[in-house]
Design an enzyme around this catalytic site. Structure first.
Site: not given
Ligand SMILES: NC(=O)c1ccc[n+]([C@@H]2O[C@H](COP(=O)([O-])OP(=O)(O)OC[C@H]3O[C@@H](n4cnc5c(N)ncnc54)[C@H](OP(=O)(O)O)[C@@H]3O)[C@@H](O)[C@H]2O)c1
Length: 252
Positions: A158, A162
């Protein structure tokens, strides 16, 4: 907006996944975006992410969000452990289904989600790609067919941002192999981090004189976003309970 709309609130809307889920949802007339929420400390709070049907969709916190429709409500969470916990509380209060794509959640949050599933429909999907759901099923069958003489290892790659390693998907594939009878040691689930790799997983069964590999490569983050919207639409009309992606695929 038609009465058959799925009403969504996306938590983690300012992140990589949240941004793509909202972009695809904006293009889908069967989806009503009732909220785009993120952490209270985010500089994006108060900014407009789009205008639809003459209504501006503004980034807020979950506390300041609400649903516009009475039915087919679903909260889509791609945020963090704390974010998923807050999403569970919000979804229960607003009688909405909850799709959690967030990975690496604490036991406390998983417990809260399990409790929530007695009053709302909950799906935890660490990988919302249809291809990964299919490969997990194939891994279970291959493990069963090859038997214990074949040793199973999983390698995943990844992007460097991540946070968790190994990925939730690698753990899911390891569990699929275990369900097929393979003894997968934790030290045989390996993670590489670097560059902008969206997600690659290879499951390898090494036996006498041959090895078998099953590989899934994500080439666009939209794959997960599209899958999340498909899960959300399905989940929004389910009775309270705990659901998996496999439940959705088998029912369609
Ligand atoms: N299920 C799937 O297929 C899949 C695919 C990809 C990723 N994921 C997972 O999905 C999650 C997000 O991934 P990402 O790549 O989008 O990460 P990211 O770019 O870091 O986005 C996460 C977002 O959530 C916000 N956030 C953090 N804590 C929060 C809270 N307490 N309340 C509300 N918003 C909050 C963050 O805000 P800030 O910027 O202010 O911190 C950020 O905007 C991770 O756990 C990742 O491993 C899952």
């Amino acid at each position: 907006m038609s009465k058959s709309s799925t009403h969504i609130i996306v938590n983690g809307a300012s992140g990589r996944m949240g941004t793509r889920i909202l972009a695809l949802a904006l293009d889908d007339p069967s989806i009503s975006i009732d909220g785009a929420t993120t952490r209270g400390t985010s500089p994006r709070i108060g900014t407009s992410i789009a205008t639809r049907d003459a209504r501006s969709i503004v980034m807020t916190t979950l506390e300041n969000a609400s649903f516009q429709g009475d039915s087919a409500r679903v909260v889509i969470d791609f945020s963090s452990d704390d974010g998923a916990m807050a999403a569970a509380r919000f979804a229960c209060t607003h009688r909405a289904a909850l799709l959690v794509g967030t990975t690496a959640m604490s036991a406390r949050t998983i417990d809260a989600l399990t409790q929530a599933s007695s009053s709302i429909a909950v799906m935890v999907a660490p990988n919302t790609s249809t291809g990964v759901a299919v490969i997990a099923d194939a891994v279970m069958r291959v493990a069963k067919a090859l038997g214990p003489a074949y040793e199973c290892s999983i390698v995943e790659a990844h992007h460097s941002a991540k946070k968790d390693a190994p990925s939730g998907t690698a753990k899911r594939l390891a569990n699929a192999a275990r369900a097929g009878g393979a003894a997968v040691r934790d030290d045989q689930v390996l993670a590489m981090r670097g560059g902008d790799v969206i997600g690659e997983h290879t499951v390898r069964f090494a036996g006498p004189g041959e090895y078998v590999e099953l590989t899934h490569r994500a080439t666009s983050r939209d794959l997960f976003a599209r899958g999340a919207l498909r899960c959300a639409a399905w989940l929004s009309t389910r009775a309270p309970g705990w659901y998996t992606m496999e439940d959705m695929l088998l029912s369609q």
